[in-house]
Structure formats: structure tokens, C-alpha cells
Design a protein around this motif. Structure first.
Motif, PDB file in Angstrom:
ATOM      1  N   LEU A 220       0.834  -1.203   0.000  1.00  0.00           N
ATOM      2  CA  LEU A 220       0.000   0.000   0.000  1.00  0.00           C
ATOM      3  C   LEU A 220       0.872   1.257   0.000  1.00  0.00           C
ATOM      4  O   LEU A 220       0.560   2.247  -0.666  1.00  0.00           O
ATOM      5  CB  LEU A 220      -0.957  -0.001   1.198  1.00  0.00           C
ATOM      6  CG  LEU A 220      -1.889   1.182   1.324  1.00  0.00           C
ATOM      7  CD1 LEU A 220      -2.771   1.334   0.081  1.00  0.00           C
ATOM      8  CD2 LEU A 220      -2.759   1.035   2.574  1.00  0.00           C
ATOM      9  N   LYS A 221       1.971   1.211   0.718  1.00  0.00           N
ATOM     10  CA  LYS A 221       2.885   2.363   0.776  1.00  0.00           C
ATOM     11  C   LYS A 221       3.371   2.747  -0.616  1.00  0.00           C
ATOM     12  O   LYS A 221       3.453   3.924  -0.957  1.00  0.00           O
ATOM     13  CB  LYS A 221       4.065   2.034   1.693  1.00  0.00           C
ATOM     14  CG  LYS A 221       5.071   3.151   1.845  1.00  0.00           C
ATOM     15  CD  LYS A 221       6.187   2.710   2.788  1.00  0.00           C
ATOM     16  CE  LYS A 221       7.254   3.763   2.914  1.00  0.00           C
ATOM     17  NZ  LYS A 221       8.352   3.294   3.782  1.00  0.00           N
ATOM     18  N   LEU A 222       3.682   1.751  -1.439  1.00  0.00           N
ATOM     19  CA  LEU A 222       4.136   2.025  -2.800  1.00  0.00           C
ATOM     20  C   LEU A 222       3.001   2.600  -3.641  1.00  0.00           C
ATOM     21  O   LEU A 222       3.213   3.506  -4.447  1.00  0.00           O
ATOM     22  CB  LEU A 222       4.706   0.754  -3.437  1.00  0.00           C
ATOM     23  CG  LEU A 222       5.256   0.881  -4.846  1.00  0.00           C
ATOM     24  CD1 LEU A 222       6.327   1.970  -4.943  1.00  0.00           C
ATOM     25  CD2 LEU A 222       5.808  -0.471  -5.315  1.00  0.00           C
ATOM     26  N   TRP A 223       1.795   2.107  -3.458  1.00  0.00           N
ATOM     27  CA  TRP A 223       0.624   2.654  -4.171  1.00  0.00           C
ATOM     28  C   TRP A 223       0.468   4.144  -3.854  1.00  0.00           C
ATOM     29  O   TRP A 223       0.339   4.972  -4.748  1.00  0.00           O
ATOM     30  CB  TRP A 223      -0.642   1.903  -3.771  1.00  0.00           C
ATOM     31  CG  TRP A 223      -1.873   2.490  -4.362  1.00  0.00           C
ATOM     32  CD1 TRP A 223      -2.711   3.420  -3.773  1.00  0.00           C
ATOM     33  CD2 TRP A 223      -2.415   2.246  -5.655  1.00  0.00           C
ATOM     34  NE1 TRP A 223      -3.735   3.747  -4.630  1.00  0.00           N
ATOM     35  CE2 TRP A 223      -3.574   3.039  -5.792  1.00  0.00           C
ATOM     36  CE3 TRP A 223      -2.036   1.430  -6.710  1.00  0.00           C
ATOM     37  CZ2 TRP A 223      -4.348   3.041  -6.948  1.00  0.00           C
ATOM     38  CZ3 TRP A 223      -2.811   1.420  -7.859  1.00  0.00           C
ATOM     39  CH2 TRP A 223      -3.952   2.221  -7.969  1.00  0.00           C
ATOM     40  N   VAL A 224       0.490   4.474  -2.578  1.00  0.00           N
ATOM     41  CA  VAL A 224       0.318   5.863  -2.146  1.00  0.00           C
ATOM     42  C   VAL A 224       1.464   6.720  -2.673  1.00  0.00           C
ATOM     43  O   VAL A 224       1.247   7.829  -3.163  1.00  0.00           O
ATOM     44  CB  VAL A 224       0.187   5.949  -0.603  1.00  0.00           C
ATOM     45  CG1 VAL A 224       0.177   7.390  -0.132  1.00  0.00           C
ATOM     46  CG2 VAL A 224      -1.072   5.217  -0.139  1.00  0.00           C
ATOM     47  N   ALA A 225       2.669   6.198  -2.606  1.00  0.00           N
ATOM     48  CA  ALA A 225       3.832   6.940  -3.109  1.00  0.00           C
ATOM     49  C   ALA A 225       3.663   7.268  -4.590  1.00  0.00           C
ATOM     50  O   ALA A 225       3.921   8.396  -5.019  1.00  0.00           O
ATOM     51  CB  ALA A 225       5.108   6.135  -2.887  1.00  0.00           C
ATOM     52  N   ARG A 226       3.223   6.291  -5.343  1.00  0.00           N
ATOM     53  CA  ARG A 226       3.055   6.532  -6.779  1.00  0.00           C
ATOM     54  C   ARG A 226       1.962   7.559  -7.045  1.00  0.00           C
ATOM     55  O   ARG A 226       2.087   8.392  -7.943  1.00  0.00           O
ATOM     56  CB  ARG A 226       2.736   5.227  -7.495  1.00  0.00           C
ATOM     57  CG  ARG A 226       2.608   5.467  -8.986  1.00  0.00           C
ATOM     58  CD  ARG A 226       2.430   4.227  -9.772  1.00  0.00           C
ATOM     59  NE  ARG A 226       2.428   4.580 -11.190  1.00  0.00           N
ATOM     60  CZ  ARG A 226       2.362   3.707 -12.152  1.00  0.00           C
ATOM     61  NH1 ARG A 226       2.319   2.432 -11.876  1.00  0.00           N
ATOM     62  NH2 ARG A 226       2.347   4.101 -13.400  1.00  0.00           N
ATOM     63  N   ARG A 227       0.883   7.518  -6.303  1.00  0.00           N
ATOM     64  CA  ARG A 227      -0.209   8.475  -6.503  1.00  0.00           C
ATOM     65  C   ARG A 227       0.280   9.908  -6.257  1.00  0.00           C
ATOM     66  O   ARG A 227      -0.145  10.836  -6.926  1.00  0.00           O
ATOM     67  CB  ARG A 227      -1.406   8.157  -5.600  1.00  0.00           C
ATOM     68  CG  ARG A 227      -2.025   6.780  -5.804  1.00  0.00           C
ATOM     69  CD  ARG A 227      -2.371   6.455  -7.236  1.00  0.00           C
ATOM     70  NE  ARG A 227      -3.348   7.395  -7.758  1.00  0.00           N
ATOM     71  CZ  ARG A 227      -3.515   7.680  -9.045  1.00  0.00           C
ATOM     72  NH1 ARG A 227      -2.781   7.105  -9.949  1.00  0.00           N
ATOM     73  NH2 ARG A 227      -4.417   8.549  -9.429  1.00  0.00           N
ATOM     74  N   LEU A 228       1.184  10.088  -5.310  1.00  0.00           N
ATOM     75  CA  LEU A 228       1.752  11.421  -5.051  1.00  0.00           C
ATOM     76  C   LEU A 228       2.796  11.780  -6.106  1.00  0.00           C
ATOM     77  O   LEU A 228       2.815  12.897  -6.619  1.00  0.00           O
ATOM     78  CB  LEU A 228       2.385  11.465  -3.666  1.00  0.00           C
ATOM     79  CG  LEU A 228       1.434  11.316  -2.491  1.00  0.00           C
ATOM     80  CD1 LEU A 228       2.225  11.294  -1.185  1.00  0.00           C
ATOM     81  CD2 LEU A 228       0.395  12.416  -2.473  1.00  0.00           C
TER      82      LEU A 228
END
Length: 153
Positions: free
Chosen positions: A71-79
Motif C-alpha cells: 500500500l505504501k508504494l501505491w500511495v507513493a506513486r499516486r503522489l
């Protein structure tokens, strides 16, 4: 409704990831903030000047195809994908998280969100963490950069 300056500030990628993990219908908006945005209630298409039925924002909710991945990588990519906006849109543009309902899609296929509930500001350090998380990946994603400049290797 809370005023923009009264919003809490998320200060780490882990903290933002926890927020996304515990909530649905979350979006990131890059603007001067809720106080300014909620007065006008909708975005305007930059090219044509046509008002749209909601504020343009980027979804944080995880898509089904991503399930089982960090999930951390998902959020990072969205930013990361939209981190160029403060440079393009000018001074005072900051990311903040809102909760709301999609009312349509904008000209770049971005969600248009209404019934907006401001959640928090995102500290610039979180954007730096997101960049670092993306840079750890072995595949070159590249930001959504419309200037034609390529990402440094």
C-alpha cells in the motif's frame, strides 16, 4: 466544515498510508487549499474555461488489481505522478487530502469530486519520501510531465 489552515498535517508517507488504509473515497487535490476551493465548489477546464461538476483530484483508493502489493508504494506513486503540479501551477499550490463523491471525469480523465470533506494537508517531506520510494523501484515510471522533459536516469 473546517477551514483549510485548521487541518492536521500528515508528516510521513507511513502516516498517509495508514489514513488510506482506514478510509475510502480519498483523493489528493493540488491547489491553494480547501478554503479557496470550497468557495467555488468546482474546477474549471484550463483550456476552455468550462466549469466542471466538482473539484479535480487524484484518487488514493487502491484498485483491485493492486491488491496484495504494498500500500505504501501505491500511495507513493499516486503522489509522485502529480508532484510536478506546484511547479507548473505556481506559488501556493500544495497537496491536501479530501474525502468526497465522484461526479464525473475531467478532460484528463481525472475524477471530479463533490461533497468534499477536507481531511489533511500533506507535508512536503511526504512528497520527498514518495519520490524516494519510487526511485527504489527497478522500472522507470516517470511522472505525468506534460512539459516534454524526460526524467533523469
Amino acid at each position: 466544515m473546517r477551514e483549510g489552515d485548521d487541518l492536521p498535517v500528515v508528516r510521513s508517507l507511513a502516516e498517509l498510508t495508514d489514513l488510506v488504509d482506514g478510509n475510502r473515497r480519498l483523493y489528493v487535490r493540488w491547489s491553494r487549499g480547501p478554503e479557496t476551493d470550497l468557495c467555488k465548489v468546482s474546477s474549471t477546464d484550463d483550456l476552455t474555461g468550462v466549469p466542471m461538476p466538482g473539484l479535480s483530484a487524484n484518487p488514493l483508493d487502491v484498485e483491485r488489481w493492486w491488491e496484495g502489493h504494498p500500500l505504501k508504494l501505491w500511495v507513493a506513486r499516486r503522489l509522485y505522478d502529480y508532484a510536478h503540479l506546484p511547479h507548473e501551477k505556481g506559488p501556493g499550490i500544495r497537496p491536501w487530502v479530501l474525502q468526497g463523491h465522484e461526479t464525473g471525469r475531467g478532460p484528463d480523465n481525472e475524477p471530479l469530486v463533490a461533497e468534499v470533506h477536507p481531511m489533511c494537508w500533506i507535508d512536503p517531506a511526504v512528497i520527498d519520501e514518495a519520490r524516494a520510494e519510487v526511485d527504489k523501484q527497478h522500472n522507470d515510471w516517470g511522472p505525468l510531465d506534460r512539459t516534454g522533459r524526460s526524467r533523469p536516469s
